[in-house]
Write a protein that holds these residues in place. Sequence first.
Motif, PDB file in Angstrom:
ATOM      1  N   VAL A  26      35.502  39.080  51.399  1.00  0.00           N
ATOM      2  CA  VAL A  26      35.772  39.060  49.964  1.00  0.00           C
ATOM      3  C   VAL A  26      35.828  40.481  49.402  1.00  0.00           C
ATOM      4  O   VAL A  26      36.703  40.799  48.592  1.00  0.00           O
ATOM      5  CB  VAL A  26      34.708  38.203  49.229  1.00  0.00           C
ATOM      6  CG1 VAL A  26      34.793  38.384  47.727  1.00  0.00           C
ATOM      7  CG2 VAL A  26      34.877  36.744  49.607  1.00  0.00           C
ATOM      8  N   VAL A  27      34.923  41.345  49.843  1.00  0.00           N
ATOM      9  CA  VAL A  27      34.921  42.729  49.362  1.00  0.00           C
ATOM     10  C   VAL A  27      36.196  43.442  49.801  1.00  0.00           C
ATOM     11  O   VAL A  27      36.837  44.146  49.012  1.00  0.00           O
ATOM     12  CB  VAL A  27      33.665  43.480  49.851  1.00  0.00           C
ATOM     13  CG1 VAL A  27      33.777  44.963  49.617  1.00  0.00           C
ATOM     14  CG2 VAL A  27      32.423  42.917  49.167  1.00  0.00           C
ATOM     15  N   THR A  28      36.605  43.252  51.045  1.00  0.00           N
ATOM     16  CA  THR A  28      37.830  43.875  51.545  1.00  0.00           C
ATOM     17  C   THR A  28      39.048  43.381  50.785  1.00  0.00           C
ATOM     18  O   THR A  28      39.909  44.174  50.386  1.00  0.00           O
ATOM     19  CB  THR A  28      37.996  43.589  53.044  1.00  0.00           C
ATOM     20  OG1 THR A  28      36.843  44.064  53.733  1.00  0.00           O
ATOM     21  CG2 THR A  28      39.229  44.262  53.599  1.00  0.00           C
ATOM     22  N   ALA A  29      39.137  42.081  50.564  1.00  0.00           N
ATOM     23  CA  ALA A  29      40.266  41.520  49.823  1.00  0.00           C
ATOM     24  C   ALA A  29      40.271  42.013  48.378  1.00  0.00           C
ATOM     25  O   ALA A  29      41.330  42.318  47.826  1.00  0.00           O
ATOM     26  CB  ALA A  29      40.213  39.988  49.863  1.00  0.00           C
ATOM     27  N   GLY A  30      39.112  42.110  47.769  1.00  0.00           N
ATOM     28  CA  GLY A  30      39.027  42.606  46.393  1.00  0.00           C
ATOM     29  C   GLY A  30      39.469  44.054  46.275  1.00  0.00           C
ATOM     30  O   GLY A  30      40.189  44.419  45.336  1.00  0.00           O
ATOM     31  N   CYS A  31      39.073  44.877  47.228  1.00  0.00           N
ATOM     32  CA  CYS A  31      39.490  46.285  47.220  1.00  0.00           C
ATOM     33  C   CYS A  31      40.999  46.407  47.424  1.00  0.00           C
ATOM     34  O   CYS A  31      41.655  47.214  46.759  1.00  0.00           O
ATOM     35  CB  CYS A  31      38.740  47.065  48.294  1.00  0.00           C
ATOM     36  SG  CYS A  31      37.001  47.314  47.936  1.00  0.00           S
ATOM     37  N   ALA A  32      41.560  45.618  48.327  1.00  0.00           N
ATOM     38  CA  ALA A  32      43.004  45.656  48.561  1.00  0.00           C
ATOM     39  C   ALA A  32      43.768  45.193  47.325  1.00  0.00           C
ATOM     40  O   ALA A  32      44.793  45.783  46.948  1.00  0.00           O
ATOM     41  CB  ALA A  32      43.358  44.792  49.758  1.00  0.00           C
ATOM     42  N   PHE A  33      43.289  44.148  46.675  1.00  0.00           N
ATOM     43  CA  PHE A  33      43.945  43.656  45.464  1.00  0.00           C
ATOM     44  C   PHE A  33      43.883  44.702  44.353  1.00  0.00           C
ATOM     45  O   PHE A  33      44.877  44.967  43.679  1.00  0.00           O
ATOM     46  CB  PHE A  33      43.289  42.359  44.985  1.00  0.00           C
ATOM     47  CG  PHE A  33      43.854  41.870  43.681  1.00  0.00           C
ATOM     48  CD1 PHE A  33      45.048  41.169  43.664  1.00  0.00           C
ATOM     49  CD2 PHE A  33      43.202  42.107  42.489  1.00  0.00           C
ATOM     50  CE1 PHE A  33      45.579  40.719  42.467  1.00  0.00           C
ATOM     51  CE2 PHE A  33      43.732  41.673  41.291  1.00  0.00           C
ATOM     52  CZ  PHE A  33      44.924  40.965  41.276  1.00  0.00           C
ATOM     53  N   ALA A  34      42.718  45.315  44.161  1.00  0.00           N
ATOM     54  CA  ALA A  34      42.567  46.334  43.110  1.00  0.00           C
ATOM     55  C   ALA A  34      43.463  47.535  43.387  1.00  0.00           C
ATOM     56  O   ALA A  34      44.088  48.072  42.459  1.00  0.00           O
ATOM     57  CB  ALA A  34      41.105  46.770  43.011  1.00  0.00           C
ATOM     58  N   ALA A  35      43.557  47.970  44.635  1.00  0.00           N
ATOM     59  CA  ALA A  35      44.412  49.107  44.971  1.00  0.00           C
ATOM     60  C   ALA A  35      45.877  48.793  44.677  1.00  0.00           C
ATOM     61  O   ALA A  35      46.602  49.633  44.144  1.00  0.00           O
ATOM     62  CB  ALA A  35      44.231  49.478  46.437  1.00  0.00           C
TER      63      ALA A  35
END
Length: 50
Positions: A26-35
């Motif tokens: 979830v943290v990885t997906a959230g960072c990718a989405f925010a970027a």
Amino acid sequence: MTHELWFNGAAAPDVPLPLVGLVGLVVTAGCAFAAGFWAKHTSRPDLGRS
């Protein structure tokens, strides 16, 4: 044969391993989405509206 966690020694972990993996996902997906959301975008003038 015992498997040891580097942060917890031989004791059983307080957080179940599948939950640790899910949090990482979830943290990885959230960072990718925010970027992608805050990335600068360039206009495409060659894609005229028809």
